[in-house]
Design a protein around this motif. Structure first.
Motif, PDB file in Angstrom:
ATOM      1  N   PRO A  31       1.110  -1.154   0.176  1.00 24.58           N
ATOM      2  CA  PRO A  31       0.444  -0.286   0.169  1.00 24.58           C
ATOM      3  C   PRO A  31       0.759   1.335   0.174  1.00 24.58           C
ATOM      4  N   GLU A  32       0.698   2.037  -0.613  1.00 24.03           N
ATOM      5  CA  GLU A  32       1.369   3.297  -0.901  1.00 24.03           C
ATOM      6  C   GLU A  32       0.009   4.989  -0.389  1.00 24.03           C
ATOM      7  N   ASP A  33       0.521   6.098   0.097  1.00 26.70           N
ATOM      8  CA  ASP A  33      -0.233   6.701   0.122  1.00 26.70           C
ATOM      9  C   ASP A  33      -0.702   7.144  -1.065  1.00 26.70           C
ATOM     10  N   GLU A  34      -1.628   8.265  -1.446  1.00 26.75           N
ATOM     11  CA  GLU A  34      -2.398   8.601  -3.007  1.00 26.75           C
ATOM     12  C   GLU A  34      -1.687   9.870  -3.394  1.00 26.75           C
ATOM     13  N   ASP A  35      -1.121   9.836  -4.791  1.00 25.19           N
ATOM     14  CA  ASP A  35      -0.512  11.201  -5.032  1.00 25.19           C
ATOM     15  C   ASP A  35      -1.477  12.286  -5.668  1.00 25.19           C
ATOM     16  N   GLU A  36      -1.258  13.636  -5.433  1.00 22.12           N
ATOM     17  CA  GLU A  36      -2.678  14.110  -5.557  1.00 22.12           C
ATOM     18  C   GLU A  36      -2.971  14.676  -6.541  1.00 22.12           C
ATOM     19  N   LEU A  37      -1.787  14.585  -7.415  1.00 22.84           N
ATOM     20  CA  LEU A  37      -2.326  14.590  -8.749  1.00 22.84           C
ATOM     21  C   LEU A  37      -3.050  13.907  -9.939  1.00 22.84           C
ATOM     22  N   ARG A  38      -1.913  12.340  -9.888  1.00 20.46           N
ATOM     23  CA  ARG A  38      -2.354  11.045 -11.495  1.00 20.46           C
ATOM     24  C   ARG A  38      -3.287  10.224 -10.108  1.00 20.46           C
ATOM     25  N   THR A  39      -3.869   9.616 -10.641  1.00 17.53           N
ATOM     26  CA  THR A  39      -4.904   8.367 -10.287  1.00 17.53           C
ATOM     27  C   THR A  39      -3.044   7.235 -10.376  1.00 17.53           C
ATOM     28  N   VAL A  40      -4.186   6.034  -9.268  1.00 10.42           N
ATOM     29  CA  VAL A  40      -2.688   4.897  -9.670  1.00 10.42           C
ATOM     30  C   VAL A  40      -2.524   4.333 -10.529  1.00 10.42           C
TER      31      VAL A  40
END
Length: 336
Positions: A31-40
């Motif tokens: 698991p990783e933190d979500e990116d503010e700009l890009r989807t997974v």
């Protein structure tokens, strides 16, 4: 609302009910933190483009071994053509274009040097066998980034694994890449074979061209439009007459190009070269450090296989020559 959240909201509002939404991804192994700009899926695409295995594709054979002409396809240009065709189909069907692109860009990362000749050679040598689609998954899971892998989403990993044969991907985006791969390689192989003097496009049987078209652009357009027209109910398919003609075109290419002695005359040298390198690399002392670690964890056979599969055509030939072809002595001249 972040840019990523805005994109996810747009996906849920615009895309087909059959699309794989980035907000509902099955996630990553770690698991990783979500990116503010890009989807997974956008992040997966970017990781693939920036990885070393992707850059090496530019020096890996597609059909003709180490072609010297400027316009022959390599594994990289093939990958870009697959991506373009797959994205066109995905966009037309309102499926997830980012996921489709990520799968397409990664589908051949595990391919050997010397095309399918190299794949067959490693498959014969490795006790576990060798299949490039499995190796592509292994590259992004275990070999990239010094053993950490790219930590891609399950949707992308599944699409890579299922891109060539056997079970279908669980997303329609993955199934699109499987079709786009075949559309791309058959049509660009015709063009490369004609450039090499192995095939005249006029030799393609009339029963095929009457359905698909007489030129590369016509054939690709027919296949893409047929995929769009026949894939709007949750399955990726071609019209029956188009599928039949496409299968006949593949059979024609198999007999005229893929097994043509003129096109494949250099391939007879590949098994010996691969075997010699494989035997040599089975000694951990002959492996670079990252592959010594693999040898200790998974055995020398796997480490040798991983190292050779990652080589470009040029590197494999140069290494073979360095190890086994005598060099001229460059010392001081003999005096009398």
């Amino acid at each position: 609302m972040t840019v990523r959240e805005r994109t996810q909201e747009t996906e849920s509002r615009i895309l087909s009910p059959f699309a794989a939404l980035s907000s509902k991804s099955r996630g990553r192994r770690r698991p990783e933190d979500e990116d503010e700009l890009r989807t997974v899926f956008q992040r997966d695409r970017d990781r693939i483009i920036h990885c070393k295995s992707f850059r090496r594709l530019k020096h890996k054979t597609q059909v003709f071994l180490s072609p010297e002409g400027d316009h022959y396809r390599t594994r990289l240009t093939h990958t870009l053509e697959v991506s373009q065709i797959a994205r066109t189909i995905a966009r037309a069907l309102l499926l997830n274009e980012d996921l489709t692109e990520a799968i397409a860009l990664a589908h051949d990362l595990g391919h050997t040097p010397f095309g399918h000749a190299g794949e067959r050679a490693l498959n014969q040598l490795n006790p576990k066998g060798f299949r490039h689609y499995e190796q592509s998954v292994r590259v992004v899971e275990k070999l990239e980034k010094n053993g950490r892998g790219l930590n891609l989403t399950e949707e992308v990993l599944d699409g890579i694994y299922c891109h060539t044969c056997g079970q279908e991907a669980f997303t329609l985006e993955g199934r699109i890449v499987r079709l786009a791969d075949r559309i791309a390689y058959i049509n660009h192989d015709i063009e490369d074979a004609e450039r090499a003097g192995v095939l005249d496009e006029q030799e393609i049987p009339r029963e095929i061209t009457a359905v698909l078209g007489a030129s590369k652009s016509q054939r690709i357009n027919t296949l893409v439009e047929s995929a769009y027209q026949n894939s709007q109910s949750g399955a990726i398919a071609l019209a029956e007459n188009v599928q039949t003609a496409f299968d006949r075109l593949h059979a024609f290419m198999f007999s005229s190009v893929y097994t043509n002695p003129s096109a494949k005359k250099e391939e007879v040298k590949v098994p010996n070269l691969i075997e010699v390198l494989y035997r040599y690399m089975k000694d951990p002392d002959h492996l670079p450090e990252p592959f010594r670690r693999i040898a200790g964890q998974e055995g020398c056979e796997q480490a040798a296989c991983d190292y050779i599969a990652g080589m470009t055509d040029q590197y494999a030939v140069q290494l073979f020559e360095m190890l086994y072809v005598p060099r001229s002595w460059n010392g001081m001249p003999m005096t009398v």
